[in-house]
Design a protein around this motif. Structure first.
Motif, short mmCIF file in Angstrom:
data_model
loop_
_atom_site.label_atom_id
_atom_site.label_comp_id
_atom_site.label_asym_id
_atom_site.label_seq_id
_atom_site.Cartn_x
_atom_site.Cartn_y
_atom_site.Cartn_z
N MET A 142 20.67 32.51 93.97
CA MET A 142 19.40 31.90 93.63
C MET A 142 19.46 30.40 93.99
SD MET A 142 17.35 31.92 89.95
CE MET A 142 17.33 33.69 89.79
N ALA A 143 18.41 29.92 94.61
CA ALA A 143 18.35 28.51 95.00
C ALA A 143 18.33 27.60 93.77
CB ALA A 143 17.11 28.26 95.85
N ALA A 144 18.81 26.40 93.94
CA ALA A 144 18.88 25.43 92.82
C ALA A 144 17.50 25.19 92.22
CB ALA A 144 19.49 24.13 93.29
N SER A 145 16.48 25.11 93.07
CA SER A 145 15.13 24.87 92.54
C SER A 145 14.63 26.07 91.74
CB SER A 145 14.16 24.53 93.67
OG SER A 145 14.09 25.60 94.59
N ASP A 146 15.02 27.29 92.14
CA ASP A 146 14.63 28.48 91.38
C ASP A 146 15.32 28.53 90.03
OD1 ASP A 146 12.99 29.36 93.47
OD2 ASP A 146 14.59 30.56 94.37
N VAL A 147 16.59 28.16 90.00
CA VAL A 147 17.34 28.10 88.73
C VAL A 147 16.68 27.09 87.81
CG1 VAL A 147 19.55 27.44 87.69
CG2 VAL A 147 19.51 28.85 89.76
N PHE A 148 16.32 25.95 88.37
CA PHE A 148 15.67 24.88 87.62
C PHE A 148 14.34 25.35 87.03
CE2 PHE A 148 12.60 21.31 87.94
CZ PHE A 148 13.13 20.48 86.96
N LEU A 149 13.48 25.94 87.85
CA LEU A 149 12.18 26.41 87.36
C LEU A 149 12.33 27.54 86.34
CD1 LEU A 149 10.00 26.26 90.58
CD2 LEU A 149 9.85 24.80 88.55
N ASN A 150 13.30 28.41 86.55
CA ASN A 150 13.54 29.48 85.59
C ASN A 150 14.02 28.91 84.26
OD1 ASN A 150 13.68 32.38 85.02
ND2 ASN A 150 15.87 31.98 84.79
N ALA A 151 14.84 27.87 84.30
CA ALA A 151 15.30 27.22 83.07
C ALA A 151 14.12 26.65 82.30
CB ALA A 151 16.32 26.14 83.38
N LEU A 152 13.16 26.09 83.02
CA LEU A 152 11.95 25.58 82.37
C LEU A 152 11.17 26.71 81.71
CD1 LEU A 152 10.57 22.98 84.90
CD2 LEU A 152 11.08 22.55 82.51
N LYS A 153 10.89 27.74 82.49
CA LYS A 153 10.05 28.84 82.01
C LYS A 153 10.67 29.57 80.83
CE LYS A 153 7.75 29.46 86.38
NZ LYS A 153 7.52 30.29 87.54
N THR A 154 12.00 29.60 80.77
CA THR A 154 12.68 30.31 79.68
C THR A 154 13.15 29.37 78.57
OG1 THR A 154 14.81 30.21 80.85
CG2 THR A 154 13.44 32.19 81.19
N ARG A 155 12.83 28.08 78.74
CA ARG A 155 13.20 27.07 77.75
C ARG A 155 14.71 27.02 77.52
NH1 ARG A 155 8.36 26.07 74.04
NH2 ARG A 155 9.93 25.42 72.56
N ASP A 156 15.44 27.07 78.62
CA ASP A 156 16.90 27.05 78.60
C ASP A 156 17.37 25.61 78.81
OD1 ASP A 156 19.62 27.26 79.09
OD2 ASP A 156 19.43 28.93 80.49
N ALA A 157 17.55 24.89 77.72
CA ALA A 157 17.90 23.47 77.78
C ALA A 157 19.24 23.23 78.45
CB ALA A 157 17.88 22.87 76.38
N LYS A 158 20.20 24.09 78.22
CA LYS A 158 21.53 23.90 78.79
C LYS A 158 21.48 23.98 80.32
CE LYS A 158 26.23 25.69 78.62
NZ LYS A 158 27.12 26.69 78.06
N THR A 159 20.81 24.99 80.84
CA THR A 159 20.70 25.14 82.30
C THR A 159 19.82 24.05 82.89
OG1 THR A 159 21.03 27.53 82.12
CG2 THR A 159 20.03 26.73 84.15
N LEU A 160 18.77 23.66 82.18
CA LEU A 160 17.91 22.58 82.65
C LEU A 160 18.72 21.29 82.77
CD1 LEU A 160 15.04 21.70 83.45
CD2 LEU A 160 14.71 21.08 81.06
N ALA A 161 19.48 20.95 81.75
CA ALA A 161 20.29 19.74 81.76
C ALA A 161 21.33 19.79 82.88
CB ALA A 161 20.98 19.54 80.41
N SER A 162 21.94 20.93 83.08
CA SER A 162 22.93 21.09 84.15
C SER A 162 22.28 20.91 85.52
CB SER A 162 23.58 22.48 84.05
OG SER A 162 24.44 22.71 85.13
N SER A 163 21.12 21.50 85.71
CA SER A 163 20.40 21.37 86.98
C SER A 163 20.05 19.91 87.25
CB SER A 163 19.12 22.21 86.95
OG SER A 163 19.40 23.58 86.92
N LYS A 198 23.09 17.84 88.24
CA LYS A 198 23.48 18.10 89.62
C LYS A 198 22.48 17.51 90.62
CE LYS A 198 25.80 22.40 88.45
NZ LYS A 198 25.65 23.86 88.44
N ASN A 199 21.20 17.54 90.26
CA ASN A 199 20.17 17.06 91.17
C ASN A 199 19.06 16.37 90.37
OD1 ASN A 199 18.30 16.56 93.14
ND2 ASN A 199 18.22 18.66 93.90
N PRO A 200 19.22 15.09 90.04
CA PRO A 200 18.23 14.37 89.24
C PRO A 200 16.84 14.33 89.87
CG PRO A 200 20.24 13.08 89.45
CD PRO A 200 20.38 14.25 90.37
N ASN A 201 16.75 14.49 91.18
CA ASN A 201 15.44 14.46 91.85
C ASN A 201 14.55 15.62 91.43
OD1 ASN A 201 15.90 12.10 93.25
ND2 ASN A 201 16.74 13.14 95.03
N LEU A 202 15.12 16.67 90.86
CA LEU A 202 14.31 17.78 90.37
C LEU A 202 13.35 17.32 89.27
CD1 LEU A 202 17.01 20.62 90.23
CD2 LEU A 202 15.08 20.47 91.82
#
Length: 99
Positions: free
Chosen positions: A1-22, A25-29
């Motif tokens: 899964m692409a980094a942007s997809d992981v990031f958007l999925n973390a948002l949609k699922t309210r996954d703070a740990k994955t969101l913070a990790s994303s 790794k890439n603050p521009n997100l």
């Protein structure tokens, strides 16, 4: 899964740990207006705070909506749509410069 997809999925699922990790790794997100509006739509204060910490503009517009508008527009007439969590998120957005 692409980094942007992981990031958007973390948002949609309210996954703070994955969101913070994303974001680490890439603050521009955090600069994505779509991300800010999605967190606003969800009334997810923790997600908005993480995005802001990494440089997000809380007044960024995505498809004509800002986070504040997305927050109050989401099922505005549905019973229970003004939960304490959403009201707290509204206050947080206002306190942090959203208009």
């Amino acid at each position: 899964m692409a980094a942007s997809d992981v990031f958007l999925n973390a948002l949609k699922t309210r996954d703070a740990k994955t969101l913070a990790s994303s974001l680490t790794k890439n603050p521009n997100l955090a600069l994505s207006a779509r991300a800010v509006c999605e967190a606003g739509r969800l009334g997810w204060q923790e997600g908005l705070a993480l995005l802001k910490k990494h440089g997000a503009d809380l007044n960024a517009s995505y498809r004509g909506y800002r986070a504040l508008h997305a927050l109050i527009q989401e099922d505005p007439h549905a019973a229970g749509s003004s939960t304490p969590e959403r009201v707290a998120c509204l206050g947080w957005l206002l306190d942090n410069g959203a208009d």
